[in-house]
Scaffold this motif. Structure first.
Motif, PDB file in Angstrom:
ATOM      1  N   ARG A 164      69.492  15.322  52.713  1.00  0.00           N
ATOM      2  CA  ARG A 164      69.708  13.984  53.272  1.00  0.00           C
ATOM      3  C   ARG A 164      71.080  13.442  52.879  1.00  0.00           C
ATOM      4  N   THR A 165      71.474  13.686  51.632  1.00  0.00           N
ATOM      5  CA  THR A 165      72.791  13.225  51.178  1.00  0.00           C
ATOM      6  C   THR A 165      73.894  13.929  51.953  1.00  0.00           C
ATOM      7  N   ARG A 166      73.748  15.227  52.109  1.00  0.00           N
ATOM      8  CA  ARG A 166      74.756  16.004  52.851  1.00  0.00           C
ATOM      9  C   ARG A 166      74.859  15.507  54.289  1.00  0.00           C
ATOM     10  N   ASP A 167      73.716  15.278  54.920  1.00  0.00           N
ATOM     11  CA  ASP A 167      73.716  14.804  56.305  1.00  0.00           C
ATOM     12  C   ASP A 167      74.351  13.412  56.411  1.00  0.00           C
ATOM     13  N   ALA A 168      74.058  12.544  55.437  1.00  0.00           N
ATOM     14  CA  ALA A 168      74.607  11.182  55.469  1.00  0.00           C
ATOM     15  C   ALA A 168      76.127  11.212  55.329  1.00  0.00           C
ATOM     16  N   ILE A 169      76.624  12.071  54.460  1.00  0.00           N
ATOM     17  CA  ILE A 169      78.079  12.194  54.279  1.00  0.00           C
ATOM     18  C   ILE A 169      78.710  12.706  55.568  1.00  0.00           C
ATOM     19  N   ALA A 170      78.120  13.752  56.147  1.00  0.00           N
ATOM     20  CA  ALA A 170      78.681  14.344  57.366  1.00  0.00           C
ATOM     21  C   ALA A 170      78.651  13.359  58.523  1.00  0.00           C
ATOM     22  N   GLU A 171      77.554  12.614  58.667  1.00  0.00           N
ATOM     23  CA  GLU A 171      77.456  11.646  59.761  1.00  0.00           C
ATOM     24  C   GLU A 171      78.482  10.526  59.602  1.00  0.00           C
ATOM     25  N   ALA A 172      78.673  10.072  58.375  1.00  0.00           N
ATOM     26  CA  ALA A 172      79.679   9.029  58.132  1.00  0.00           C
ATOM     27  C   ALA A 172      81.069   9.549  58.474  1.00  0.00           C
TER      28      ALA A 172
ATOM     29  N   LEU B 287      83.635   8.171  61.522  1.00  0.00           N
ATOM     30  CA  LEU B 287      84.970   7.660  61.213  1.00  0.00           C
ATOM     31  C   LEU B 287      86.048   8.474  61.912  1.00  0.00           C
ATOM     32  N   PHE B 288      85.897   9.781  61.911  1.00  0.00           N
ATOM     33  CA  PHE B 288      86.904  10.638  62.551  1.00  0.00           C
ATOM     34  C   PHE B 288      87.000  10.341  64.043  1.00  0.00           C
ATOM     35  N   LEU B 289      85.855  10.195  64.702  1.00  0.00           N
ATOM     36  CA  LEU B 289      85.867   9.935  66.140  1.00  0.00           C
ATOM     37  C   LEU B 289      86.418   8.554  66.458  1.00  0.00           C
ATOM     38  N   ALA B 290      86.199   7.618  65.559  1.00  0.00           N
ATOM     39  CA  ALA B 290      86.668   6.258  65.797  1.00  0.00           C
ATOM     40  C   ALA B 290      88.152   6.089  65.520  1.00  0.00           C
ATOM     41  N   ARG B 291      88.661   6.754  64.493  1.00  0.00           N
ATOM     42  CA  ARG B 291      90.037   6.524  64.056  1.00  0.00           C
ATOM     43  C   ARG B 291      90.971   7.721  64.221  1.00  0.00           C
ATOM     44  N   GLY B 292      90.412   8.928  64.302  1.00  0.00           N
ATOM     45  CA  GLY B 292      91.235  10.128  64.285  1.00  0.00           C
ATOM     46  C   GLY B 292      91.160  10.780  62.926  1.00  0.00           C
ATOM     47  N   PHE B 293      91.250  12.088  62.902  1.00  0.00           N
ATOM     48  CA  PHE B 293      91.049  12.838  61.659  1.00  0.00           C
ATOM     49  C   PHE B 293      92.058  12.463  60.583  1.00  0.00           C
ATOM     50  N   ASP B 294      93.324  12.402  60.942  1.00  0.00           N
ATOM     51  CA  ASP B 294      94.374  12.177  59.945  1.00  0.00           C
ATOM     52  C   ASP B 294      94.423  10.735  59.457  1.00  0.00           C
TER      53      ASP B 294
ATOM     54  N   LEU C 252      83.883  17.822  59.124  1.00  0.00           N
ATOM     55  CA  LEU C 252      83.744  17.802  60.576  1.00  0.00           C
ATOM     56  C   LEU C 252      83.238  19.131  61.119  1.00  0.00           C
ATOM     57  N   LEU C 253      83.634  20.229  60.482  1.00  0.00           N
ATOM     58  CA  LEU C 253      83.379  21.548  61.041  1.00  0.00           C
ATOM     59  C   LEU C 253      82.145  22.236  60.469  1.00  0.00           C
ATOM     60  N   HIS C 254      81.355  21.534  59.660  1.00  0.00           N
ATOM     61  CA  HIS C 254      80.212  22.200  59.039  1.00  0.00           C
ATOM     62  C   HIS C 254      79.224  22.725  60.074  1.00  0.00           C
ATOM     63  N   GLN C 255      79.134  22.049  61.237  1.00  0.00           N
ATOM     64  CA  GLN C 255      78.205  22.518  62.257  1.00  0.00           C
ATOM     65  C   GLN C 255      78.693  23.821  62.879  1.00  0.00           C
ATOM     66  N   ILE C 256      80.004  23.946  63.045  1.00  0.00           N
ATOM     67  CA  ILE C 256      80.553  25.208  63.522  1.00  0.00           C
ATOM     68  C   ILE C 256      80.357  26.282  62.469  1.00  0.00           C
ATOM     69  N   ALA C 257      80.560  25.908  61.206  1.00  0.00           N
ATOM     70  CA  ALA C 257      80.396  26.875  60.116  1.00  0.00           C
ATOM     71  C   ALA C 257      78.976  27.420  60.075  1.00  0.00           C
TER      72      ALA C 257
ATOM     73  N   ALA D 280      84.073  14.515  72.630  1.00  0.00           N
ATOM     74  CA  ALA D 280      85.063  13.910  71.739  1.00  0.00           C
ATOM     75  C   ALA D 280      85.284  14.778  70.505  1.00  0.00           C
ATOM     76  N   PHE D 281      84.222  15.380  70.009  1.00  0.00           N
ATOM     77  CA  PHE D 281      84.319  16.279  68.860  1.00  0.00           C
ATOM     78  C   PHE D 281      85.270  17.435  69.168  1.00  0.00           C
ATOM     79  N   HIS D 282      85.063  18.072  70.314  1.00  0.00           N
ATOM     80  CA  HIS D 282      85.915  19.206  70.677  1.00  0.00           C
ATOM     81  C   HIS D 282      87.371  18.769  70.868  1.00  0.00           C
ATOM     82  N   ARG D 283      87.570  17.621  71.490  1.00  0.00           N
ATOM     83  CA  ARG D 283      88.940  17.146  71.679  1.00  0.00           C
ATOM     84  C   ARG D 283      89.613  16.933  70.328  1.00  0.00           C
ATOM     85  N   LEU D 284      88.895  16.353  69.389  1.00  0.00           N
ATOM     86  CA  LEU D 284      89.442  16.113  68.063  1.00  0.00           C
ATOM     87  C   LEU D 284      89.822  17.423  67.392  1.00  0.00           C
TER      88      LEU D 284
END
Length: 202
Positions: free
Chosen positions: A12-20, A24-31, A60-65, A113-117
């Motif tokens: 649950r902690t891992r999922d909460a961190i990844a979701e947060a 944020l990445f999708l809203a603001r950009g990775f960098d 961001l990439l844990h799902q691909i991993a 949006a994930f793929h574009r990022l």
């Protein structure tokens, strides 16, 4: 604390961190998002965050991993009467039918949006390339490890990448996954037929 409960709490902690992080990445950009921003949004400390994710890109990439080594597993676990390429083609086709984001054929706005990022962020694109090289090495090992196996593995991984990117490009152009699906299936069939005619395997 029983192991099962502890494991569920960690998940649950891992999922909460990844979701947060993804939000944020999708809203603001990775960098534009720092690790501190993510830790604050997930209500954990930075050391806790790094216990779950070794690098910012992994957030961001844990799902691909999670798909790493899939091609090798498909070949290793295939029925004895099915060739490696046929098994890989079947798996890719199943991914298309199931709208697996890895195939590029998923038109959910967050997935697009994930793929574009990923495509537009050099550090993320570099990490994905590293994943692909690891997949190539794992597949080559299962195929026998010689130069023929290495060449075939490289071709398979590149074909999957090209097919996925082509599907995604059609979706961002405004088409739906259902509309693109027949073309995606035909493209995959053509691609794997070319592989089969170019490199035979038992």
């Amino acid at each position: 604390m029983p192991n099962g409960l502890r494991d569920r709490k960690k998940a649950r902690t891992r999922d909460a961190i990844a979701e947060a992080a993804v939000s944020l990445f999708l809203a603001r950009g990775f960098d534009q998002v720092s690790v501190a921003d993510i830790a604050a949004a997930a209500e954990v400390s930075k050391p806790t965050l790094f216990r779950y994710f070794a690098a910012k890109e992994d957030l961001l990439l844990h799902q691909i991993a999670d798909h790493q080594g899939e091609a090798a597993r498909v070949v290793r676990d295939r029925p004895s009467d099915l060739s490696p390429l046929a098994a890989l083609h079947q798996r890719f086709r199943a991914g298309l039918d199931g709208r697996d984001p890895v195939t590029g054929l998923n038109d959910h706005p967050t997935v697009l949006a994930f793929h574009r990022l990923v495509f537009d962020t050099p550090s993320l694109a570099a990490r994905v390339t590293r994943y692909m090289l690891d997949d190539e090495e794992a597949l080559a090992a299962v195929l026998g490890g010689d130069i023929t196996a290495r060449l075939q593995a490289a071709q398979v991984i590149v074909v999957q990448r090209v097919l996925s990117r082509a599907n995604w490009e059609k979706l961002v152009a405004g088409r739906t996954a259902d509309d693109v699906h027949p073309e995606a299936v035909a493209d995959a069939g053509r691609a794997f037929a070319l592989l089969e005619s170019g490199v035979r395997s038992g």
